[in-house]
Design a protein around this motif. Structure first.
Motif, PDB file in Angstrom:
ATOM      1  N   ALA A  86       0.627  -1.883  -0.061  1.00  0.00           N
ATOM      2  CA  ALA A  86       0.456   0.308   0.360  1.00  0.00           C
ATOM      3  C   ALA A  86       0.817   1.449   0.357  1.00  0.00           C
ATOM      4  N   LYS A  87       1.469   1.259   1.010  1.00  0.00           N
ATOM      5  CA  LYS A  87       2.789   2.587   1.041  1.00  0.00           C
ATOM      6  C   LYS A  87       4.046   1.932  -0.080  1.00  0.00           C
ATOM      7  N   LYS A  88       4.330   2.187  -1.064  1.00  0.00           N
ATOM      8  CA  LYS A  88       5.540   2.043  -2.326  1.00  0.00           C
ATOM      9  C   LYS A  88       6.652   2.489  -1.484  1.00  0.00           C
ATOM     10  N   GLU A  89       6.854   3.529  -0.850  1.00  0.00           N
ATOM     11  CA  GLU A  89       8.138   3.957  -0.465  1.00  0.00           C
ATOM     12  C   GLU A  89       8.586   3.635   0.466  1.00  0.00           C
ATOM     13  N   GLN A  90       7.698   2.940   1.839  1.00  0.00           N
ATOM     14  CA  GLN A  90       8.351   1.502   2.331  1.00  0.00           C
ATOM     15  C   GLN A  90       9.016   0.358   2.429  1.00  0.00           C
ATOM     16  N   LEU A  92      11.883   1.371  -0.197  1.00  0.00           N
ATOM     17  CA  LEU A  92      13.305   1.220  -0.445  1.00  0.00           C
ATOM     18  C   LEU A  92      14.016   1.257   0.590  1.00  0.00           C
ATOM     19  N   GLU A  93      14.317   1.226   1.041  1.00  0.00           N
ATOM     20  CA  GLU A  93      14.820   0.882   2.710  1.00  0.00           C
ATOM     21  C   GLU A  93      15.293  -1.065   2.323  1.00  0.00           C
ATOM     22  N   LYS A  94      14.520  -1.837   2.232  1.00  0.00           N
ATOM     23  CA  LYS A  94      14.999  -3.057   1.783  1.00  0.00           C
ATOM     24  C   LYS A  94      15.419  -3.058   0.837  1.00  0.00           C
ATOM     25  N   ILE A  95      15.099  -2.635  -0.386  1.00  0.00           N
ATOM     26  CA  ILE A  95      15.814  -2.598  -1.573  1.00  0.00           C
ATOM     27  C   ILE A  95      17.302  -2.248  -1.590  1.00  0.00           C
ATOM     28  N   CYS A  96      17.044  -0.955  -1.451  1.00  0.00           N
ATOM     29  CA  CYS A  96      18.665  -0.537  -1.242  1.00  0.00           C
ATOM     30  C   CYS A  96      19.580  -0.718  -0.506  1.00  0.00           C
ATOM     31  N   HIS A  97      19.372  -1.891   0.721  1.00  0.00           N
ATOM     32  CA  HIS A  97      20.158  -2.691   1.584  1.00  0.00           C
ATOM     33  C   HIS A  97      20.771  -4.547   0.410  1.00  0.00           C
ATOM     34  N   GLU A  98      18.936  -4.914   0.698  1.00  0.00           N
ATOM     35  CA  GLU A  98      19.436  -6.084  -0.355  1.00  0.00           C
ATOM     36  C   GLU A  98      20.102  -5.956  -1.978  1.00  0.00           C
ATOM     37  N   PHE A  99      20.058  -4.840  -2.530  1.00  0.00           N
ATOM     38  CA  PHE A  99      21.145  -4.657  -3.955  1.00  0.00           C
ATOM     39  C   PHE A  99      22.250  -4.028  -3.344  1.00  0.00           C
TER      40      PHE A  99
END
Length: 171
Positions: A86-90, A92-99
């Protein structure tokens, strides 16, 4: 404007995209049994392959949670699917960390109000031609294509052309 786009595209290491209204025309087709069907554009699938071949993963970020999207993502070898968000911006942190990337190394394609906050936080924000007017103020690039008509391919080609000039790997 063009030099700003070139500078931003050269930094991109991950591409995020919404589904409905970007990869599809936003229409939802229902079978007599109530199954939801969506039409995807074949060249968007090729964009995923070309980006992957050039070490840029594609990630889907969508509010919807359907088997149709899961199946399409699997068939197209999408690196990751975040569905039911629902809140797509949330994410972002996971993606930054994982990739192992920074927000300014991420591109996102969105078309509606629930994409605004994520579009504001990434390095390169893009929208389909028929995205809502509010996005024009925050997006770096407005596609010539409308949702469901090759938006991902247009952005993928733009990133690859600007990032690698004429040297990017194609088929």
């Amino acid at each position: 404007m063009e030099s700003k786009i070139i500078t931003k595209c050269k930094k991109i290491k991950v591409l995020l995209t919404d589904v409905d209204g970007v990869l599809t025309d936003g229409g939802m087709y229902y079978s007599s049994k109530g199954d939801v069907m969506k039409k995807f554009y074949a060249r968007d699938g090729m964009a995923i392959s070309l980006l992957k071949k050039n070490s840029i993963p594609t990630i889907l970020v969508t509010k919807e949670k359907t088997m149709t999207v899961k199946q399409w993502a699997k068939k197209m070898n999408v690196k990751k699917l975040y569905d039911g968000v629902a809140k797509k911006e949330q994410v972002l942190e996971k993606i930054c960390h994982e990739f192992k990337v920074k927000p300014n190394e991420i591109a996102f394609i969105g078309d509606d109000v629930n994409d605004v906050k994520l579009l504001e936080k990434v390095g390169f924000a893009a929208m389909p031609n028929n995205g809502i007017k509010q996005l024009r103020k925050i997006c770096d690039y407005k596609c010539k294509a409308s949702g469901g008509e090759g938006v991902l391919r247009e952005i993928g080609d733009l990133i690859l052309e600007k990032k690698f000039s004429d040297k990017y790997k194609s088929y």
